[in-house]
Structure formats: C-alpha cells, structure tokens
Write an enzyme that holds these catalytic residues in place. Sequence first.
Site, PDB file in Angstrom:
ATOM      1  N   ARG A 180       0.836  -1.190   0.000  1.00  0.00           N
ATOM      2  CA  ARG A 180       0.000   0.000   0.000  1.00  0.00           C
ATOM      3  C   ARG A 180       0.877   1.248   0.000  1.00  0.00           C
ATOM      4  NH1 ARG A 180      -2.225  -3.620   3.796  1.00  0.00           N
ATOM      5  NH2 ARG A 180      -4.341  -4.327   3.275  1.00  0.00           N
TER       6      ARG A 180
ATOM      7  N   LYS B 118      -1.457  -2.202   7.536  1.00  0.00           N
ATOM      8  CA  LYS B 118      -2.863  -1.954   7.834  1.00  0.00           C
ATOM      9  C   LYS B 118      -3.354  -2.936   8.881  1.00  0.00           C
ATOM     10  CE  LYS B 118      -7.308  -1.196   5.532  1.00  0.00           C
ATOM     11  NZ  LYS B 118      -8.006  -1.208   4.231  1.00  0.00           N
TER      12      LYS B 118
ATOM     13  N   HIS C 160      -2.936   2.823  -6.022  1.00  0.00           N
ATOM     14  CA  HIS C 160      -3.775   1.664  -5.727  1.00  0.00           C
ATOM     15  C   HIS C 160      -3.979   0.800  -6.976  1.00  0.00           C
ATOM     16  CE1 HIS C 160      -6.055  -0.216  -2.517  1.00  0.00           C
ATOM     17  NE2 HIS C 160      -7.023  -0.481  -3.375  1.00  0.00           N
TER      18      HIS C 160
ATOM     19  N   ARG D 140      -1.354  -1.744  -7.138  1.00  0.00           N
ATOM     20  CA  ARG D 140      -1.668  -2.878  -6.244  1.00  0.00           C
ATOM     21  C   ARG D 140      -2.623  -3.836  -6.947  1.00  0.00           C
ATOM     22  NH1 ARG D 140      -1.869  -4.452  -0.725  1.00  0.00           N
ATOM     23  NH2 ARG D 140      -3.976  -4.823   0.084  1.00  0.00           N
TER      24      ARG D 140
ATOM     25  N   HIS E  41      -4.377  -8.835   3.343  1.00  0.00           N
ATOM     26  CA  HIS E  41      -5.820  -8.832   3.615  1.00  0.00           C
ATOM     27  C   HIS E  41      -6.104  -9.578   4.912  1.00  0.00           C
ATOM     28  CE1 HIS E  41      -6.966  -8.163  -0.877  1.00  0.00           C
ATOM     29  NE2 HIS E  41      -6.716  -7.041  -0.250  1.00  0.00           N
TER      30      HIS E  41
ATOM     31  N   TYR F 268     -11.439  -9.453  -4.558  1.00  0.00           N
ATOM     32  CA  TYR F 268     -10.444  -8.919  -5.494  1.00  0.00           C
ATOM     33  C   TYR F 268     -10.367  -9.812  -6.726  1.00  0.00           C
ATOM     34  CZ  TYR F 268      -7.477  -5.053  -3.814  1.00  0.00           C
ATOM     35  OH  TYR F 268      -6.959  -3.834  -3.506  1.00  0.00           O
TER      36      TYR F 268
END
Length: 307
Positions: free
Chosen positions: A148, A173, A244, A247, A270, A279
Amino acid sequence: MPTIQDFEKGIQKYFRSCAFLADSSVTQRRLVCDKLIEYMSDRKNEQITVETLIDFRNSMDEFKPSTINKYMRILKSIFAWMLDMGIWYGGNPVRKNMEVPQHQHEIKNVLNDNDMMRIVRRREDAEKSIVYLRRRAITLLLVTSAMRESELIELRPIDLNWDKGTIYIANGKGGKDRTVLFYSVAQEAVKEYMKFRPESATDQDAVFLANDWRGAHKLDRRSIITDVKEYIRSTTGRTDISPHSLRHTAARYMLSNGVPMAEIQALLGHSTSAITEHYAKLLAPDVTPINSASTAFDKVYPHGTSI
C-alpha cells in the site's frame, strides 16, 4: 471547508448524542469514522471536500459495493447531523451520486503487458533527474510488491533485504507485519535512486525522501500519487493509474499466473480470504462457465456458420 481534525472534534459530540441507537449501530458508525480518520492520517490540515470523499470511497474497492455504499450513507448522515448542529460548514461532502453500482464490472484501471514493459525501460538521461529516478523506483516497487502507498511512505532501508529479495512491512494496515517481494527490477530502480538520497539520511529514515526548504523529510501521500501518475503518464500515456491501481495490477498478475489464493492474501495483507476472493472476482473473473457455454454452442453452430 473544515479538516479531519474538525471532523474528529465533531464526532465526539455526535456519539454523545447516540444513546438511542443500538450498540451494534454505534459500533459500525465508529468503524466508518475510524476508517476516514485513518485515511486522512497524513493530511491533518487538509480540507475535507467532495473530491476527498470520492478518493476515500475509491480506496475501499476491496469491499463489496453494498458495503461501500452503506459506509458512505453513514458518513453522509453524520455530516448532515454536524451541519444541523452548526459544528460543520461548507455543505455535506458526501453526495448521492457517490454510490457505487451494485453490479460492478471487472476492474479496468490496471497495467497491461505493454504498459509493464514500458515502465521498466530506463530513460537515456535518467541519471540527471533525481525526481525521475524516485518516480521510477516508487512505481516499480509498488507494482511488484503490491504494498500500500501508506506502507511505502514508512519504508526504511533497514526493511529491505537485498540478498533474499524481500521487504519487511512493519505495522501495516490493521497493525500487522508481513513480508513482500523485493523483485529484481525494483531492486535495480531503488538502488539507482538511493545513490542520490541526502547524505544526512540514515537507514532509520524513510527510503523515499523529499528535499526542500524544510530539509530532507519523507514523502506524503499526495507526493506519492503525483509521482506515480506522472511516471505512468510519461511512459505509457495513461492517466487512469494511481498507486492503488498498481496494487490491483500486482494482484492481477499473481492471480493470472496461478499464485495460490492464500499466498496472495498474505502478500496483499488482507485480513480475511473473503476480501482476496472479492479482489479475484473483480480482477480476474472466473470465465470457465462462459467458455464451457461457448464450447457447447460451437457444437450447434460450427465456426463458419452464416446467419
């Protein structure tokens, strides 16, 4: 327009008024507010505008459209309450047309094979431009590691393992650590860029630094977005690619080349396999049923049949 700091002050009053709501509803509203605050964490003094909320909505594309729409409706109601109470001004930044269509199609803003070749090619006069070298290194690192942009901002030289070809992501994250790929083309680009880092920079400082009247300091999110967009535009001519999107591109290439879903989940960071599977549906939809149906009709209508 007010800033995220004004929003944080406003929601303190908002949640004091929520005694009539069920605990589950309050929890969900706090979750949405926390997501927006986290998203704006490196832009404390930036005004919250309609464009800000559009970018925030787009950053949540790993969620289902119904979930994104629910979150945006919650924010809209909170901003409306603050406007009524006189603790927010400038209008509601969440607009009705921000909702994501429920039947979302395959994600299109990813790099194709030709684009991937173009972004690797090094410009002849590259050594003369530190900005070019930085933009190239950032782009190639993001597209091969799937990290990210917030993780890239915090990346330090001590997190790079050149021998093993890995990058250690500390406190990603959700506060989770993980290891991602440090691919050879990214290594080459980062190595070229790091020759021009300020002499005062250490292994504890960020890899990617800006050097201006404030001295050497890590890049902010806006700078990363600008670097990626400008580099992609100059090499491919495309203007629809963001950090993004890189990614997404990394995830797409892993999916299409048979990397197991569990491994992709680990690399993307994730929290659940459901997010990775979502995704996968957007980036590489399962066309097996389509191909099977086509084969069935090929038997009825052999190629060359006229109509």
